[in-house]
Design an enzyme around this catalytic site. Structure first.
Site, PDB file in Angstrom:
ATOM      1  N   ARG A  16       0.835  -1.210   0.000  1.00 53.10           N
ATOM      2  CA  ARG A  16       0.000   0.000   0.000  1.00 53.10           C
ATOM      3  C   ARG A  16       0.864   1.253   0.000  1.00 53.10           C
ATOM      4  O   ARG A  16       1.010   1.922  -1.023  1.00 53.10           O
ATOM      5  CB  ARG A  16      -0.953  -0.026   1.202  1.00 53.10           C
ATOM      6  CG  ARG A  16      -2.140   0.946   1.084  1.00 53.10           C
ATOM      7  CD  ARG A  16      -1.821   2.400   1.301  1.00 53.10           C
ATOM      8  NE  ARG A  16      -1.275   2.688   2.633  1.00 53.10           N
ATOM      9  CZ  ARG A  16      -0.882   3.901   3.007  1.00 53.10           C
ATOM     10  NH1 ARG A  16      -0.953   4.931   2.168  1.00 53.10           N
ATOM     11  NH2 ARG A  16      -0.377   4.075   4.220  1.00 53.10           N
ATOM     12  N   ASP A  17       1.473   1.557   1.103  1.00 47.08           N
ATOM     13  CA  ASP A  17       2.281   2.773   1.208  1.00 47.08           C
ATOM     14  C   ASP A  17       3.432   2.742   0.211  1.00 47.08           C
ATOM     15  O   ASP A  17       3.783   3.747  -0.403  1.00 47.08           O
ATOM     16  CB  ASP A  17       2.811   2.899   2.631  1.00 47.08           C
ATOM     17  CG  ASP A  17       3.389   4.281   2.932  1.00 47.08           C
ATOM     18  OD1 ASP A  17       4.086   4.817   2.063  1.00 47.08           O
ATOM     19  OD2 ASP A  17       3.162   4.787   4.034  1.00 47.08           O
ATOM     20  N   HIS A 207       5.566   5.008  12.528  1.00 46.86           N
ATOM     21  CA  HIS A 207       5.817   4.882  11.087  1.00 46.86           C
ATOM     22  C   HIS A 207       6.804   5.976  10.699  1.00 46.86           C
ATOM     23  O   HIS A 207       6.521   7.162  10.888  1.00 46.86           O
ATOM     24  CB  HIS A 207       4.487   5.060  10.343  1.00 46.86           C
ATOM     25  CG  HIS A 207       4.575   4.953   8.861  1.00 46.86           C
ATOM     26  ND1 HIS A 207       3.993   3.935   8.155  1.00 46.86           N
ATOM     27  CD2 HIS A 207       5.168   5.746   7.927  1.00 46.86           C
ATOM     28  CE1 HIS A 207       4.213   4.102   6.862  1.00 46.86           C
ATOM     29  NE2 HIS A 207       4.928   5.199   6.706  1.00 46.86           N
ATOM     30  N   HIS A 209       9.780   7.567   7.803  1.00 50.55           N
ATOM     31  CA  HIS A 209      10.384   7.628   6.483  1.00 50.55           C
ATOM     32  C   HIS A 209      11.867   7.940   6.634  1.00 50.55           C
ATOM     33  O   HIS A 209      12.283   8.581   7.603  1.00 50.55           O
ATOM     34  CB  HIS A 209       9.704   8.702   5.634  1.00 50.55           C
ATOM     35  CG  HIS A 209       8.354   8.301   5.138  1.00 50.55           C
ATOM     36  ND1 HIS A 209       7.786   8.822   4.003  1.00 50.55           N
ATOM     37  CD2 HIS A 209       7.441   7.423   5.621  1.00 50.55           C
ATOM     38  CE1 HIS A 209       6.599   8.293   3.798  1.00 50.55           C
ATOM     39  NE2 HIS A 209       6.360   7.444   4.779  1.00 50.55           N
ATOM     40  N   CYS A 240       4.544   9.688   0.397  1.00 51.08           N
ATOM     41  CA  CYS A 240       3.183  10.227   0.400  1.00 51.08           C
ATOM     42  C   CYS A 240       2.961  11.095  -0.838  1.00 51.08           C
ATOM     43  O   CYS A 240       3.675  12.086  -1.029  1.00 51.08           O
ATOM     44  CB  CYS A 240       2.934  11.051   1.659  1.00 51.08           C
ATOM     45  SG  CYS A 240       1.285  11.809   1.704  1.00 51.08           S
TER      46      CYS A 240
END
Length: 301
Positions: A16-17, A207, A209, A240
């Site tokens: 997904r991400d 979460h 990055h 994102c």
């Protein structure tokens, strides 16, 4: 002195991400990546998102992908939703674990879902009710928990407001997210220490990055502050689409290397994770930022 946990649960988010900012790939390629991910031994996988195909074309095949997940009964699959309608669609597709993102900042919230942070938080109750009526769980993920690409630094109070709303409105789990990869370890520790008392017995996840090269350091800071759930993406895929400059989740294989070599239990086999990263590189057709994909494990290469 911080006490390290015996075990950290890693949720794999590449499907997904990881894929949401990529050009759409065929369902067959996603299933190839899914098979490689499942072979790592991972217990939780974020599989897809039930969102507008016009906004996130890479997730347009969510129902079709969902139909294939029954081949992996030992994995808990979750789906991201952006509205009550998305929650209904996810439940109808068979998901029993939903994720709902609420941005702590108004700028990102409007770019992401067209609503203010408070307006997005107001929908938690409806989404939780939809999930609970179907015997499903819902996790509220608080994006831009440290910084927003539009509004700048996020005041911790805004994060705590969303945490409180999530707890009051039925969330089963909470996670805080560094959407644009700007957090640093000290800031992570400070926010985790503020959030943990507010969530009670609910599991708290994080979460990160690796946009600015400190994603793993932030993950370590979260773990030493008591977080036992982390998201990561095979190969470091992801970013994102509604946050300018955001790129690269922390790579699952890099995170597994850090935690396992430090004596913390994980469910993921490192060699299989590196192989899954190779598959990810093939299906998206470009190099990935994973360090372990380039260098290999120190003991096995």
């Amino acid at each position: 002195m911080s006490t390290l946990p015996e075990h950290v649960t890693i949720r794999e988010v590449a499907l997904r991400d990881g894929l949401q900012i990529e050009n759409p790939i065929p369902l067959s390629a996603k299933l190839e990546l899914l098979a490689a991910i499942a072979a790592t031994g991972v217990r939780e996988v974020e599989a897809t998102a039930f969102v507008s195909p016009s906004k996130v074309p890479a997730m347009a095949d969510a129902p079709e992908l969902a139909a294939a997940l029954g081949d992996y009964p030992d994995i808990e699959f979750s789906a991201l939703v952006a509205s009550p309608n998305g929650a209904h669609r996810a439940i109808a597709a068979g998901f029993r674990s939903l994720e709902y993102v609420v941005s702590a900042s108004d700028g990102h919230s409007r770019a992401n879902v067209g609503r203010s942070s408070a307006e997005a938080a107001a929908q938690i109750a409806d989404i939780a009710a939809i999930a609970h009526d179907a015997g499903a769980a819902v996790e509220v993920i608080i994006s831009t928990s440290w910084d927003c690409p539009f509004d700048g630094p996020t005041p911790p109070g805004r994060v705590l407001d969303v945490v409180d709303a999530a707890c009051e409105r039925g969330a089963d789990r909470i996670a805080i997210a560094d959407t644009i990869g700007t957090a640093t370890p000290g800031r992570v520790t400070e926010l985790v220490n503020l959030v943990r008392p507010r969530v009670g017995a609910r599991p708290l996840g994080a979460h990160f990055h690796n946009t600015r090269g400190v994603g793993l350091a932030c993950a370590w800071a979260a773990v030493t502050a008591g977080v036992t759930r982390l998201d990561s993406s095979i190969g470091g895929l992801g970013g994102c689409p509604f946050a300018p400059g955001a790129s690269g989740n922390i790579a699952t294989e890099d995170l597994v290397y850090l935690l396992a070599d430090s004596g913390i239990g994980v469910d993921i086999d490192l060699a299989a994770a590196i192989e899954a990263a190779r598959v990810a590189r093939e299906v998206v057709g470009h190099d990935l930022p994973s360090a372990l994909l380039r260098a290999g494990d120190r003991t096995r290469g």
